[in-house]
Design a protein around this motif. Sequence first.
Motif, PDB file in Angstrom:
ATOM      1  N   ASP A 277      41.501  26.288 -21.671  1.00  0.00           N
ATOM      2  CA  ASP A 277      42.897  26.341 -22.106  1.00  0.00           C
ATOM      3  C   ASP A 277      43.816  25.493 -21.237  1.00  0.00           C
ATOM      4  O   ASP A 277      44.994  25.819 -21.053  1.00  0.00           O
ATOM      5  CB  ASP A 277      43.386  27.799 -22.108  1.00  0.00           C
ATOM      6  N   GLU A 278      43.308  24.394 -20.741  1.00  0.00           N
ATOM      7  CA  GLU A 278      44.094  23.546 -19.844  1.00  0.00           C
ATOM      8  C   GLU A 278      45.405  23.076 -20.494  1.00  0.00           C
ATOM      9  O   GLU A 278      46.484  23.198 -19.911  1.00  0.00           O
ATOM     10  CB  GLU A 278      43.235  22.341 -19.450  1.00  0.00           C
ATOM     11  N   ALA A 279      45.301  22.568 -21.718  1.00  0.00           N
ATOM     12  CA  ALA A 279      46.497  22.059 -22.402  1.00  0.00           C
ATOM     13  C   ALA A 279      47.474  23.198 -22.679  1.00  0.00           C
ATOM     14  O   ALA A 279      48.683  23.072 -22.449  1.00  0.00           O
ATOM     15  CB  ALA A 279      46.091  21.372 -23.706  1.00  0.00           C
ATOM     16  N   GLU A 280      46.940  24.299 -23.188  1.00  0.00           N
ATOM     17  CA  GLU A 280      47.782  25.452 -23.527  1.00  0.00           C
ATOM     18  C   GLU A 280      48.500  25.962 -22.287  1.00  0.00           C
ATOM     19  O   GLU A 280      49.696  26.273 -22.322  1.00  0.00           O
ATOM     20  CB  GLU A 280      46.924  26.583 -24.121  1.00  0.00           C
ATOM     21  N   ARG A 281      47.748  26.033 -21.174  1.00  0.00           N
ATOM     22  CA  ARG A 281      48.360  26.542 -19.936  1.00  0.00           C
ATOM     23  C   ARG A 281      49.433  25.591 -19.414  1.00  0.00           C
ATOM     24  O   ARG A 281      50.453  26.017 -18.884  1.00  0.00           O
ATOM     25  CB  ARG A 281      47.290  26.784 -18.870  1.00  0.00           C
ATOM     26  N   ALA A 282      49.205  24.289 -19.596  1.00  0.00           N
ATOM     27  CA  ALA A 282      50.206  23.314 -19.142  1.00  0.00           C
ATOM     28  C   ALA A 282      51.514  23.509 -19.918  1.00  0.00           C
ATOM     29  O   ALA A 282      52.600  23.553 -19.335  1.00  0.00           O
ATOM     30  CB  ALA A 282      49.681  21.890 -19.330  1.00  0.00           C
TER      31      ALA A 282
ATOM     32  N   ALA B  42      53.371  18.232 -22.852  1.00  0.00           N
ATOM     33  CA  ALA B  42      52.265  19.184 -22.951  1.00  0.00           C
ATOM     34  C   ALA B  42      52.224  19.846 -24.331  1.00  0.00           C
ATOM     35  O   ALA B  42      51.154  20.184 -24.832  1.00  0.00           O
ATOM     36  CB  ALA B  42      52.377  20.241 -21.848  1.00  0.00           C
ATOM     37  N   ASP B  43      53.381  20.020 -24.959  1.00  0.00           N
ATOM     38  CA  ASP B  43      53.406  20.573 -26.321  1.00  0.00           C
ATOM     39  C   ASP B  43      52.695  19.635 -27.298  1.00  0.00           C
ATOM     40  O   ASP B  43      51.997  20.079 -28.211  1.00  0.00           O
ATOM     41  CB  ASP B  43      54.841  20.812 -26.786  1.00  0.00           C
ATOM     42  N   LEU B  44      52.895  18.325 -27.097  1.00  0.00           N
ATOM     43  CA  LEU B  44      52.195  17.355 -27.941  1.00  0.00           C
ATOM     44  C   LEU B  44      50.693  17.395 -27.693  1.00  0.00           C
ATOM     45  O   LEU B  44      49.893  17.284 -28.622  1.00  0.00           O
ATOM     46  CB  LEU B  44      52.698  15.939 -27.626  1.00  0.00           C
ATOM     47  N   TRP B  45      50.347  17.549 -26.438  1.00  0.00           N
ATOM     48  CA  TRP B  45      48.930  17.635 -26.058  1.00  0.00           C
ATOM     49  C   TRP B  45      48.275  18.800 -26.817  1.00  0.00           C
ATOM     50  O   TRP B  45      47.208  18.638 -27.438  1.00  0.00           O
ATOM     51  CB  TRP B  45      48.862  17.834 -24.536  1.00  0.00           C
ATOM     52  N   VAL B  46      48.933  19.952 -26.798  1.00  0.00           N
ATOM     53  CA  VAL B  46      48.395  21.123 -27.506  1.00  0.00           C
ATOM     54  C   VAL B  46      48.315  20.844 -29.008  1.00  0.00           C
ATOM     55  O   VAL B  46      47.303  21.127 -29.660  1.00  0.00           O
ATOM     56  CB  VAL B  46      49.266  22.378 -27.249  1.00  0.00           C
ATOM     57  N   ARG B  47      49.372  20.244 -29.558  1.00  0.00           N
ATOM     58  CA  ARG B  47      49.388  19.966 -31.002  1.00  0.00           C
ATOM     59  C   ARG B  47      48.209  19.080 -31.403  1.00  0.00           C
ATOM     60  O   ARG B  47      47.533  19.332 -32.400  1.00  0.00           O
ATOM     61  CB  ARG B  47      50.711  19.280 -31.384  1.00  0.00           C
ATOM     62  N   LEU B  48      47.976  18.015 -30.599  1.00  0.00           N
ATOM     63  CA  LEU B  48      46.895  17.074 -30.918  1.00  0.00           C
ATOM     64  C   LEU B  48      45.536  17.742 -30.791  1.00  0.00           C
ATOM     65  O   LEU B  48      44.637  17.517 -31.591  1.00  0.00           O
ATOM     66  CB  LEU B  48      46.972  15.850 -29.997  1.00  0.00           C
TER      67      LEU B  48
ATOM     68  N   LEU C  45      54.325  30.628 -32.039  1.00  0.00           N
ATOM     69  CA  LEU C  45      53.998  31.654 -31.055  1.00  0.00           C
ATOM     70  C   LEU C  45      52.649  31.444 -30.347  1.00  0.00           C
ATOM     71  O   LEU C  45      52.578  31.446 -29.121  1.00  0.00           O
ATOM     72  CB  LEU C  45      53.985  33.029 -31.755  1.00  0.00           C
ATOM     73  N   LEU C  46      51.590  31.302 -31.117  1.00  0.00           N
ATOM     74  CA  LEU C  46      50.255  31.447 -30.520  1.00  0.00           C
ATOM     75  C   LEU C  46      49.734  30.266 -29.700  1.00  0.00           C
ATOM     76  O   LEU C  46      49.112  30.487 -28.657  1.00  0.00           O
ATOM     77  CB  LEU C  46      49.244  31.821 -31.611  1.00  0.00           C
ATOM     78  N   PRO C  47      49.936  29.008 -30.127  1.00  0.00           N
ATOM     79  CA  PRO C  47      49.291  27.918 -29.382  1.00  0.00           C
ATOM     80  C   PRO C  47      49.645  27.873 -27.896  1.00  0.00           C
ATOM     81  O   PRO C  47      48.781  27.564 -27.074  1.00  0.00           O
ATOM     82  CB  PRO C  47      49.787  26.658 -30.098  1.00  0.00           C
ATOM     83  N   LYS C  48      50.884  28.186 -27.543  1.00  0.00           N
ATOM     84  CA  LYS C  48      51.265  28.139 -26.126  1.00  0.00           C
ATOM     85  C   LYS C  48      51.007  29.471 -25.423  1.00  0.00           C
ATOM     86  O   LYS C  48      51.267  29.596 -24.240  1.00  0.00           O
ATOM     87  CB  LYS C  48      52.755  27.807 -25.991  1.00  0.00           C
ATOM     88  N   ASN C  49      50.557  30.462 -26.180  1.00  0.00           N
ATOM     89  CA  ASN C  49      50.311  31.783 -25.603  1.00  0.00           C
ATOM     90  C   ASN C  49      48.913  32.267 -25.977  1.00  0.00           C
ATOM     91  O   ASN C  49      48.752  33.238 -26.721  1.00  0.00           O
ATOM     92  CB  ASN C  49      51.387  32.761 -26.102  1.00  0.00           C
ATOM     93  N   PRO C  50      47.899  31.553 -25.455  1.00  0.00           N
ATOM     94  CA  PRO C  50      46.527  31.835 -25.903  1.00  0.00           C
ATOM     95  C   PRO C  50      46.051  33.254 -25.570  1.00  0.00           C
ATOM     96  O   PRO C  50      45.227  33.797 -26.295  1.00  0.00           O
ATOM     97  CB  PRO C  50      45.681  30.791 -25.164  1.00  0.00           C
ATOM     98  N   GLU C  51      46.615  33.853 -24.497  1.00  0.00           N
ATOM     99  CA  GLU C  51      46.198  35.223 -24.162  1.00  0.00           C
ATOM    100  C   GLU C  51      46.581  36.191 -25.270  1.00  0.00           C
ATOM    101  O   GLU C  51      45.798  37.061 -25.654  1.00  0.00           O
ATOM    102  CB  GLU C  51      46.858  35.683 -22.854  1.00  0.00           C
ATOM    103  N   LEU C  52      47.817  36.031 -25.772  1.00  0.00           N
ATOM    104  CA  LEU C  52      48.257  36.902 -26.859  1.00  0.00           C
ATOM    105  C   LEU C  52      47.444  36.619 -28.119  1.00  0.00           C
ATOM    106  O   LEU C  52      47.048  37.543 -28.839  1.00  0.00           O
ATOM    107  CB  LEU C  52      49.758  36.709 -27.135  1.00  0.00           C
ATOM    108  N   CYS C  53      47.174  35.339 -28.371  1.00  0.00           N
ATOM    109  CA  CYS C  53      46.373  34.984 -29.551  1.00  0.00           C
ATOM    110  C   CYS C  53      45.019  35.684 -29.492  1.00  0.00           C
ATOM    111  O   CYS C  53      44.583  36.304 -30.467  1.00  0.00           O
ATOM    112  CB  CYS C  53      46.178  33.469 -29.624  1.00  0.00           C
ATOM    113  N   ASP C  54      44.370  35.612 -28.335  1.00  0.00           N
ATOM    114  CA  ASP C  54      43.051  36.235 -28.201  1.00  0.00           C
ATOM    115  C   ASP C  54      43.138  37.757 -28.302  1.00  0.00           C
ATOM    116  O   ASP C  54      42.233  38.404 -28.830  1.00  0.00           O
ATOM    117  CB  ASP C  54      42.402  35.810 -26.874  1.00  0.00           C
ATOM    118  N   PHE C  55      44.232  38.322 -27.799  1.00  0.00           N
ATOM    119  CA  PHE C  55      44.397  39.775 -27.896  1.00  0.00           C
ATOM    120  C   PHE C  55      44.493  40.211 -29.371  1.00  0.00           C
ATOM    121  O   PHE C  55      43.894  41.200 -29.785  1.00  0.00           O
ATOM    122  CB  PHE C  55      45.652  40.216 -27.127  1.00  0.00           C
TER     123      PHE C  55
END
Lengths: 458, 243
Positions: free
Chosen positions: B227-232, A394-400, B197-207
């Motif tokens: 934010d499907e990918a981010e949430r995953a 999933a980290d790769l998914w986000v990166r892409l 920090l931000l890509p996996k924590n989109p709520e904080l990014c938006d804040f």
Amino acid sequence: MNIRAFLGIVTVHVLHFGIRLVHRGGTAFPGRIALKICPNLLGVLSRGVRTVAITGTNGKTTSARMIEQAFSDSGMDCVANRSGANLLSGITTEFAMRCTLSGKCKSKWAVIECDEAAARRVFPQLRPEIVVVTNLFRDQLDRYGEVTHTLENIREGLKSVPEALLCLNADCSLCSSLAEDLPNKALFFGVEKSAAHETQPPEISDATHCIRCRTHYDYDYVTYGHLGGFRCPKCGYSRHAADVAVTAIDSTDSAGSRVRIRIGKTEQPVRVNLPAMYNIYNAAGAIAAATAMGLPAGSAINAVGSFHCGFGRMEQFDIGEKGAKMMLVKNPAGCDQVLEFLSDMDGEFDLVMCLNDNGADGTDVSWIWDACFEKLSILGDRLHTVTVSGIRAADLWVRLKYAGVAPEKISLERDYELLTQKISQMDKPVYIVPTYTAMLDFRAHLIKKCGGSDFWEG
Amino acid sequence: MNLKICHMYPDVLNLYGDRGNILCLRRRLEWRGIDVTVESAGIGARPHLAECDLVFIGGGQDFEQEVLLEDLHSGKDEEVKASIADGVTFLAICGGYQMLGTYYETFDGHRCDFIGALDLYTVGSKQRMIGNYMFTCTPESGGSTVVGFENHSGRTHLGPGVKPLGTVTSGFGNNGEDKTEGARYKNVFATYSHGPLLPKNPELCDFILKTALERKYGAVSLEPLNDEAERAAHGEMARRLGG
């Protein structure tokens, strides 16, 4: 030989036999136990063996295979850690397996790749005659710390072998600084300005400031990353002239490159049997090491044009309509070279990427944000699909996604069995890009499907 | 609407994928049709921080620290202080976070003066605090759960003039002792969290984006994104860390 060494050798042989019986790969374990019995076992077993050691961030395995090929073409049988077990334990296992029970090594030569952090433990025992340092890049920062720490680890290791000849990458300001304050003799390999395409290092470079005086480097040219014609405007530290120098890259494709290399005073055409710039460096380093060991230049040149690396390094699998190639990545510099290679491909392809975060991969996967995945977003239709897999898929998914790859091209498949099936139905050439432990896991599935050799068979 | 971002020291503070934060801020603005410009201000550059809406500072190596401090103490430190006092939004990670504090004392007692914009200081320790970790932001920072990767040997202690960004639920945080993570002061968000920090924590990014936009435009509501990918990616790590 003392009784401890004898017991150590017996231990390795027995455990190794046991491990093969249960079909597990681990080459490090027998050595680890044997070293508990005889801590200097590697020193005992490698005595009198003429050894080339290869260390550095990227290209250790490939360079070692090239050098080994040059030796075996000349009828010189070598000890080699082909499985990539490159810590003290794994190297000890390899030597023990090639020794008689009286501790006499059956080979006169050895080509050993050595982990950068393990150099300080391995070199004092291994006593290599030649040490190749391929390059230094940021890598597994959770394990090695910053890149200058890695450099210090290698320096510590080299302090124990002042008689060893250093074979250093002239274009890497970090590596080549080893020649500055160690008493060892050194020779250099590198790529000349005439074969380079860039003028400035990329935004993220691992050596922006002079290792001696911390002034910003100037560059005459850059090949990739921080490698190139560096020069400190303040203290004068600059690139050493290369003894083995790539002067031109005539052509390059998915199978390899044709280049010209000046060895001493003679320029010769050389075919490198793997594509991309980083393998041209590996070839130059291998030629430098093999010729320094006394092999004729012709043998070394033939070796880099004919060797096969396998084991995840542009390894071919007969799967799907057009076959698949596997390219191992470990860090941003290596990943960028793979992405660059993919950008140069003609025609459409499918991409499969597997990201793990086990100890051997680096537990911190943030490095994928330092690699330039943006290169994939400008390929248009040539990039047909991307499938992400591995523990951190999933980290790769986000990166892409943030790199700008069209979301509809990206899919996630964690199950390696299903992923193998999916690849077998692909009708375009497939490139599989895994991290180290993902390569071990997924490769086993591919081999089950299409045959090939397991890594403990070499 | 438009937002001007300044990336301070991308040339030396660029470890651990921290530049992914810039990419994340940029994309999440672009996807909402908000204009964004990013200015890179490396060693020697003279950015006008007062004209920026959001300033980002990442983490780096010890090797270049000397060069960096020299550059900082040539007047940039005062400018950073002034723009923080003025309410410019800052996001500072790891080394950048420590730098906003008053000082860093190494394990063997050598003291290094930092910017002093935030009431906090850092003391070096032998033990490196390293690994995946998780914290919950305080309500005034949006209250979201954050997953990231920490890798620091400095232990940061907050003074009464700042508040923590959140409370650690797994891992070390500021110092491995008081469960605090990061710091908040005016519109400054500071944390040890790489990942980035931000890509996996989109709520904080938006804040953080909202904070910067509202200073400029008054009340702003950000359009939700897919934010499907981010949430995953977030959910996977949160589950692993027991959240």
